[in-house]
Design an enzyme around this catalytic site. Structure first.
Site, PDB file in Angstrom:
ATOM      1  N   ASP A 124      18.060 -33.614 -13.581  1.00 49.78           N
ATOM      2  CA  ASP A 124      18.574 -34.883 -13.070  1.00 49.78           C
ATOM      3  C   ASP A 124      17.730 -35.267 -11.876  1.00 49.78           C
ATOM      4  O   ASP A 124      17.093 -34.419 -11.257  1.00 49.78           O
ATOM      5  CB  ASP A 124      20.079 -34.844 -12.729  1.00 49.78           C
ATOM      6  CG  ASP A 124      20.515 -33.637 -11.940  1.00 49.78           C
ATOM      7  OD1 ASP A 124      19.688 -33.051 -11.228  1.00 49.78           O
ATOM      8  OD2 ASP A 124      21.708 -33.288 -12.025  1.00 49.78           O
TER       9      ASP A 124
ATOM     10  N   GLU B 137      20.476 -18.242 -11.840  1.00 45.36           N
ATOM     11  CA  GLU B 137      20.342 -18.278 -10.370  1.00 45.36           C
ATOM     12  C   GLU B 137      20.488 -16.899  -9.746  1.00 45.36           C
ATOM     13  O   GLU B 137      21.409 -16.630  -8.986  1.00 45.36           O
ATOM     14  CB  GLU B 137      21.355 -19.265  -9.770  1.00 45.36           C
ATOM     15  CG  GLU B 137      21.062 -20.686 -10.210  1.00 45.36           C
ATOM     16  CD  GLU B 137      22.135 -21.685  -9.804  1.00 45.36           C
ATOM     17  OE1 GLU B 137      22.944 -21.370  -8.929  1.00 45.36           O
ATOM     18  OE2 GLU B 137      22.144 -22.785 -10.374  1.00 45.36           O
TER      19      GLU B 137
ATOM     20  N   ASN C 285      17.507 -18.351 -16.290  1.00 40.51           N
ATOM     21  CA  ASN C 285      17.565 -19.748 -15.856  1.00 40.51           C
ATOM     22  C   ASN C 285      17.605 -19.773 -14.330  1.00 40.51           C
ATOM     23  O   ASN C 285      18.350 -19.027 -13.708  1.00 40.51           O
ATOM     24  CB  ASN C 285      18.854 -20.364 -16.437  1.00 40.51           C
ATOM     25  CG  ASN C 285      18.919 -21.871 -16.291  1.00 40.51           C
ATOM     26  OD1 ASN C 285      17.940 -22.564 -16.554  1.00 40.51           O
ATOM     27  ND2 ASN C 285      20.077 -22.381 -15.874  1.00 40.51           N
TER      28      ASN C 285
ATOM     29  N   GLU D  25      18.379 -28.390 -16.866  1.00 43.01           N
ATOM     30  CA  GLU D  25      19.456 -29.102 -16.151  1.00 43.01           C
ATOM     31  C   GLU D  25      18.905 -30.320 -15.410  1.00 43.01           C
ATOM     32  O   GLU D  25      19.263 -30.583 -14.267  1.00 43.01           O
ATOM     33  CB  GLU D  25      20.128 -28.167 -15.125  1.00 43.01           C
ATOM     34  CG  GLU D  25      20.629 -26.871 -15.696  1.00 43.01           C
ATOM     35  CD  GLU D  25      21.407 -26.021 -14.697  1.00 43.01           C
ATOM     36  OE1 GLU D  25      21.770 -26.498 -13.610  1.00 43.01           O
ATOM     37  OE2 GLU D  25      21.649 -24.842 -15.022  1.00 43.01           O
TER      38      GLU D  25
ATOM     39  N   HIS E  24      16.611 -29.725 -11.034  1.00 39.32           N
ATOM     40  CA  HIS E  24      17.418 -30.630 -10.202  1.00 39.32           C
ATOM     41  C   HIS E  24      16.496 -31.065  -9.060  1.00 39.32           C
ATOM     42  O   HIS E  24      16.319 -30.346  -8.081  1.00 39.32           O
ATOM     43  CB  HIS E  24      18.625 -29.905  -9.605  1.00 39.32           C
ATOM     44  CG  HIS E  24      19.626 -29.462 -10.617  1.00 39.32           C
ATOM     45  ND1 HIS E  24      20.445 -30.351 -11.298  1.00 39.32           N
ATOM     46  CD2 HIS E  24      19.964 -28.233 -11.074  1.00 39.32           C
ATOM     47  CE1 HIS E  24      21.238 -29.673 -12.120  1.00 39.32           C
ATOM     48  NE2 HIS E  24      20.964 -28.387 -12.005  1.00 39.32           N
TER      49      HIS E  24
HETATM   50  O1  G3I Z   1      37.146 -32.345 -11.986  1.00 33.22           O
HETATM   51  C1  G3I Z   1      37.851 -31.535 -11.032  1.00 33.22           C
HETATM   52  C2  G3I Z   1      38.789 -32.366 -10.215  1.00 33.22           C
HETATM   53  O2  G3I Z   1      39.789 -32.884 -11.052  1.00 33.22           O
HETATM   54  C3  G3I Z   1      39.401 -31.499  -9.091  1.00 33.22           C
HETATM   55  O3  G3I Z   1      40.189 -32.292  -8.271  1.00 33.22           O
HETATM   56  C4  G3I Z   1      38.313 -30.852  -8.263  1.00 33.22           C
HETATM   57  C5  G3I Z   1      38.860 -29.929  -7.195  1.00 33.22           C
HETATM   58  O4  G3I Z   1      37.912 -28.978  -6.767  1.00 33.22           O
HETATM   59  O5  G3I Z   1      37.466 -30.096  -9.115  1.00 33.22           O
HETATM   60  C6  G3I Z   1      36.826 -30.865 -10.131  1.00 33.22           C
HETATM   61  O6  G3I Z   1      36.060 -29.984 -10.882  1.00 33.22           O
HETATM   62  C7  G3I Z   1      34.832 -29.584 -10.343  1.00 33.22           C
HETATM   63  C8  G3I Z   1      33.766 -29.913 -11.369  1.00 33.22           C
HETATM   64  O7  G3I Z   1      32.536 -29.412 -10.920  1.00 33.22           O
HETATM   65  C9  G3I Z   1      33.632 -31.442 -11.586  1.00 33.22           C
HETATM   66  O8  G3I Z   1      32.669 -31.709 -12.579  1.00 33.22           O
HETATM   67  C10 G3I Z   1      34.868 -28.110 -10.005  1.00 33.22           C
HETATM   68  O9  G3I Z   1      35.753 -27.863  -8.931  1.00 33.22           O
HETATM   69  C11 G3I Z   1      33.489 -27.660  -9.635  1.00 33.22           C
HETATM   70  O10 G3I Z   1      33.456 -26.255  -9.437  1.00 33.22           O
HETATM   71  C12 G3I Z   1      32.523 -28.021 -10.750  1.00 33.22           C
HETATM   72  O11 G3I Z   1      31.230 -27.716 -10.364  1.00 33.22           O
HETATM   73  C13 G3I Z   1      30.310 -27.361 -11.356  1.00 33.22           C
HETATM   74  C14 G3I Z   1      29.343 -26.374 -10.695  1.00 33.22           C
HETATM   75  O12 G3I Z   1      28.274 -26.090 -11.560  1.00 33.22           O
HETATM   76  C15 G3I Z   1      30.026 -25.055 -10.344  1.00 33.22           C
HETATM   77  O13 G3I Z   1      30.239 -24.254 -11.443  1.00 33.22           O
HETATM   78  C16 G3I Z   1      29.578 -28.604 -11.837  1.00 33.22           C
HETATM   79  O14 G3I Z   1      30.434 -29.402 -12.641  1.00 33.22           O
HETATM   80  C17 G3I Z   1      28.351 -28.214 -12.665  1.00 33.22           C
HETATM   81  O15 G3I Z   1      27.601 -29.341 -12.956  1.00 33.22           O
HETATM   82  C18 G3I Z   1      27.510 -27.232 -11.888  1.00 33.22           C
HETATM   83  O16 G3I Z   1      26.420 -26.842 -12.672  1.00 33.22           O
HETATM   84  C19 G3I Z   1      25.454 -25.997 -12.041  1.00 33.22           C
HETATM   85  C20 G3I Z   1      24.917 -25.061 -13.111  1.00 33.22           C
HETATM   86  O17 G3I Z   1      25.958 -24.334 -13.713  1.00 33.22           O
HETATM   87  C21 G3I Z   1      23.884 -24.120 -12.548  1.00 33.22           C
HETATM   88  N1  G3I Z   1      22.839 -24.851 -11.852  1.00 33.22           N
HETATM   89  C22 G3I Z   1      23.279 -25.796 -10.846  1.00 33.22           C
HETATM   90  C23 G3I Z   1      24.288 -26.775 -11.436  1.00 33.22           C
HETATM   91  C24 G3I Z   1      24.710 -27.798 -10.405  1.00 33.22           C
HETATM   92  O18 G3I Z   1      25.402 -27.182  -9.358  1.00 33.22           O
END
Ligand code: G3I
Length: 328
Positions: free
Chosen positions: A247, A131, A172, A245, A208
């Site tokens: 969905d 990104e 990516n 990625e 996405h």
């Molecule tokens: O699970 C915890 C939860 O216990 C807690 O209370 C909460 C508080 O903020 O956080 C939760 O975790 C979050 C997690 O997602 C849940 O799956 C994180 O804060 C959050 O930052 C995280 O976001 C991830 C995001 O990237 C940011 O890095 C997503 O999982 C992940 O799917 C997403 O992936 C991105 C790719 O890397 C790049 N392309 C877009 C894609 C979707 O945004």
């Protein structure tokens, strides 16, 4: 006829079908683990290899989760897409706060060499840059870009290549599935890098895309003809092409749950068929194993159903759609 798994069908085609994985779920949900290893032959590292997770402080690396995930992949004979070495929007504060150009560059080099070197020979492909392009189709004005400019991208590829000469190195990006301003800049950037002999081996289209919605993160379904031409022009640069990625959230669509699932299945099939018509298309990674755990729920605070298995691990129309496309 024997009922083959998606994994077997992918394998027979010399193709990778992957899912993004959160390692903590491997410990707590046996159905998750069983579905992952029986239906997929590739793992996408959803969060555990991101800088904030793996290198949270200047002198601190935390490899436990990623080591465990790589072991799991090796034991189950699955390929890995490493995600990601540079995600300029999500760099840790300590990195963004570096004020000295030379120090920032040194930290970047050290990070890439350490992480890529640790998993040398165990990862199929790395998303070196994730990104990079902003919503307007320009380079992201992150602290990293402002400080080091485009040279950090060239160097990142060179450092990664040195640390693991056999791993495939990718750019990516989201929302570049069709021909548009953002895919044009990505294309131009890769052309320039290749001209300078920078080892870029692949392009990752995140995919996405959503039913019934069109916001800046979740675009509507792609125009298939534009997507085909776009995938082809990147393939013509000699790049390996992955969907990294995928969905398809359904919460904004109109109709009953069942109707939405059918429409979603149709979209998965059409997109995969178009991608498979491009010779260098080698992998499709869906952004999660089951609807039970998916990032759309987290950002929208609404239960969605963007993936191939439902919350009870039942195969959805999207599963059978992917199956059909792999059988053709
Ligand atoms: O699970 C915890 C939860 O216990 C807690 O209370 C909460 C508080 O903020 O956080 C939760 O975790 C979050 C997690 O997602 C849940 O799956 C994180 O804060 C959050 O930052 C995280 O976001 C991830 C995001 O990237 C940011 O890095 C997503 O999982 C992940 O799917 C997403 O992936 C991105 C790719 O890397 C790049 N392309 C877009 C894609 C979707 O945004």
């Amino acid at each position: 006829m024997i009922n083959k798994s998606l994994r077997e069908l992918a394998q027979a085609k010399n193709f990778y079908l992957g899912a993004a994985v959160l390692p903590n779920l491997l410990k707590k949900d046996s159905k998750y683990t069983e579905t992952l290893s029986s239906e997929f032959n590739m793992i996408g590292t959803e969060n555990c290899m991101k800088w904030r997770a793996i290198h949270p402080d200047i002198n601190k690396y935390t490899f436990d989760e990623s080591d465990g995930l790589i072991d799991f992949a090796l034991k189950n004979d699955m390929a890995v897409r490493g995600h990601t070495l540079i995600y300029s929007r999500k760099m840790p504060e300590w990195f963004n706060n570096i004020k000295d150009k030379k120090l920032m560059e040194e930290q970047l080099e050290e990070h890439i060499k350490t992480v890529v070197g640790r998993y040398r020979g165990k990862i199929y492909a790395w998303d070196v840059i994730n990104e990079e392009i902003d919503f307007e189709g320009n380079h992201q004005q992150s602290p990293l870009f402002k400080m080091l400019g485009i040279s950090h991208i060239e160097n990142a590829f060179l450092w990664a290549h040195k640390a693991d000469p056999d791993v495939k190195l990718f750019i990516n990006e989201f929302g570049i599935e069709e021909i548009n301003k953002r895919s044009d800049l990505t294309y131009k950037m890769i052309q320039d890098l290749l001209q300078k002999k920078v080892p870029v081996h692949g392009i990752g289209f995140q995919m996405h895309r959503a039913l019934g919605s069109d916001d800046k993160w979740l675009n509507k379904l792609p125009d298939l003809e534009s997507m085909r031409k776009n995938f082809q022009r990147f393939a013509d640069l000699g790049l390996e092409v992955h969907i990294t990625e995928m969905d398809i959230p359904i919460q904004k669509a109109i109709g009953s749950y069942e109707e939405k699932l059918i429409e979603q299945g149709k979209a998965y099939k059409e997109i995969l068929e178009v991608a498979l018509s491009v010779k260098n298309f080698k992998a499709l990674v869906v952004w999660g194993v089951t609807d039970l755990y998916n990032w759309i729920d987290f950002i929208s605070q609404t239960k969605d159903a963007p993936l191939l298995f439902d919350r009870e691990y039942k195969k959805k129309p999207a599963y059978f759609a992917v199956k059909k496309a792999l059988e053709e």
